[in-house]
Scaffold this motif. Structure first.
Motif, PDB file in Angstrom:
ATOM      1  N   UNK A  92       0.797  -1.232   0.000  1.00 55.57           N
ATOM      2  CA  UNK A  92       0.000   0.000   0.000  1.00 55.57           C
ATOM      3  C   UNK A  92       0.830   1.284   0.000  1.00 55.57           C
ATOM      4  N   UNK A  93       2.153   1.176   0.196  1.00 61.26           N
ATOM      5  CA  UNK A  93       2.988   2.364   0.334  1.00 61.26           C
ATOM      6  C   UNK A  93       4.170   2.304  -0.635  1.00 61.26           C
ATOM      7  N   UNK A  94       4.938   3.351  -0.684  1.00 59.51           N
ATOM      8  CA  UNK A  94       6.058   3.431  -1.620  1.00 59.51           C
ATOM      9  C   UNK A  94       7.092   2.344  -1.348  1.00 59.51           C
ATOM     10  N   UNK A  95       7.779   1.951  -2.415  1.00 56.73           N
ATOM     11  CA  UNK A  95       8.822   0.936  -2.301  1.00 56.73           C
ATOM     12  C   UNK A  95      10.179   1.527  -2.664  1.00 56.73           C
ATOM     13  N   UNK A  96      10.461   2.716  -2.161  1.00 55.80           N
ATOM     14  CA  UNK A  96      11.719   3.389  -2.483  1.00 55.80           C
ATOM     15  C   UNK A  96      12.937   2.621  -1.987  1.00 55.80           C
ATOM     16  N   UNK A  97      12.792   1.942  -0.840  1.00 56.05           N
ATOM     17  CA  UNK A  97      13.930   1.249  -0.243  1.00 56.05           C
ATOM     18  C   UNK A  97      13.868  -0.261  -0.466  1.00 56.05           C
ATOM     19  N   UNK A  98      13.169  -0.694  -1.515  1.00 52.96           N
ATOM     20  CA  UNK A  98      13.023  -2.125  -1.784  1.00 52.96           C
ATOM     21  C   UNK A  98      14.350  -2.741  -2.216  1.00 52.96           C
ATOM     22  N   UNK A  99      14.574  -3.995  -1.809  1.00 51.01           N
ATOM     23  CA  UNK A  99      15.803  -4.683  -2.210  1.00 51.01           C
ATOM     24  C   UNK A  99      15.623  -5.304  -3.602  1.00 51.01           C
ATOM     25  N   UNK A 100      16.667  -5.966  -4.076  1.00 50.63           N
ATOM     26  CA  UNK A 100      16.666  -6.508  -5.438  1.00 50.63           C
ATOM     27  C   UNK A 100      15.581  -7.564  -5.625  1.00 50.63           C
ATOM     28  N   UNK A 101      15.453  -8.462  -4.645  1.00 50.39           N
ATOM     29  CA  UNK A 101      14.457  -9.535  -4.766  1.00 50.39           C
ATOM     30  C   UNK A 101      13.035  -8.984  -4.788  1.00 50.39           C
ATOM     31  N   UNK A 102      12.776  -7.923  -4.007  1.00 50.97           N
ATOM     32  CA  UNK A 102      11.450  -7.306  -3.990  1.00 50.97           C
ATOM     33  C   UNK A 102      11.156  -6.628  -5.328  1.00 50.97           C
TER      34      UNK A 102
END
Length: 262
Positions: free
Chosen positions: A122-132
């Motif tokens: 539901x929220x931003x994925x600015x700090x998502x890792x490679x797998x995400x």
């Protein structure tokens, strides 16, 4: 400070065989060292004072650590997966998880045999890792505002699990979101919600979620379900409680089991 500073006014103890003249000579030699010691002591005290004033005291650090180590219902979902499998059995074959850090839940579910898993962040994925980011590219995880209709057909999933998301919704948006989640579920909806008074695991609540969590009591939720014709899944609730007792599992979040819309 934990160590008690040395008192510069402390008197030197006279030894019986030391003359008055040699005592004066000893004091005169130690006075430069004493001055240096006082300067160092004052500097240390100033640094300690400024550090404390800037919010760096040990009590503040402990408070921050406590907040950062608060309760995450999304993490609780991962802990509860074996219990959920016991309660829902074949209904765990196609699961949609909705909530922050959904990639972690989806990744764990995908490791299960004969299980399809999908996620809505539901929220931003600015700090998502490679797998995400890989899950997002494949369309397994979507970023979507859950206050609006989900891009899925009715009964697209056997089970829908939501965590760390409903606590941030006002009743106005809950009226839209929960019926929508029940719509896309074929066999059940599981809600993980925080207990009143709990610290959240997220420090920057306002910047990410737009509002602080509104942690509601179980009686509030039950009343809300009844008013909005969301029926409790009594069979799943009983199986979940039995499996929890057998495995000595005590959830850190409130867990509600609801029937889907027919």
């Amino acid at each position: 400070m934990s160590r008690r500073p040395v008192n510069p006014a402390r008197r030197l103890v006279d030894g019986g065989g030391i003359s008055f003249a040699s005592s004066l000579h000893s004091k005169s030699r130690s006075s430069p060292l004493l001055s240096i010691g006082l300067v160092l002591l004052g500097t240390i005290l100033l640094i300690g004072y400024s550090y404390s004033g800037s919010g760096g005291s040990s009590s503040d650090i402990k408070a921050l650590s406590k907040l950062e180590g608060g309760v995450s219902c999304t993490l609780e979902v991962q802990r509860a997966l074996p219990i959920l499998k016991k309660a829902y059995g074949d209904s765990m074959r196609k699961v949609l998880h909705v909530g922050p850090d959904t990639c972690s839940v989806v990744s764990k579910l995908l490791k299960e045999v004969d299980t399809e898993a999908w996620g809505v962040e539901p929220y931003d994925l600015d700090d998502a890792d490679v797998s995400c980011k890989s899950l997002v590219r494949k369309g397994i995880v979507r970023v979507a505002d859950i206050k609006f209709p989900l891009p899925y057909r009715a009964k697209s999933f056997s089970l829908v699990i939501i965590s760390d998301a409903v606590d941030y919704l006002s009743p106005k948006y809950l009226n839209r979101t929960l019926p929508e989640l029940a719509r896309v579920s074929a066999e059940g909806l599981v809600i993980f919600a925080g207990y009143p008074g709990q610290h959240r695991a997220k420090v920057a609540e306002l910047s990410k979620f737009g509002r602080p969590a509104k942690l509601r009591s179980s009686s509030w939720w039950i009343r809300y379900f009844v008013q909005n014709r969301l029926e409790e899944n009594e069979a799943a609730t009983k199986k979940f409680e039995q499996a929890s007792t057998k495995r000595s599992y005590k959830p850190a979040c409130q867990v509600f089991h609801l029937n889907p819309h027919h």
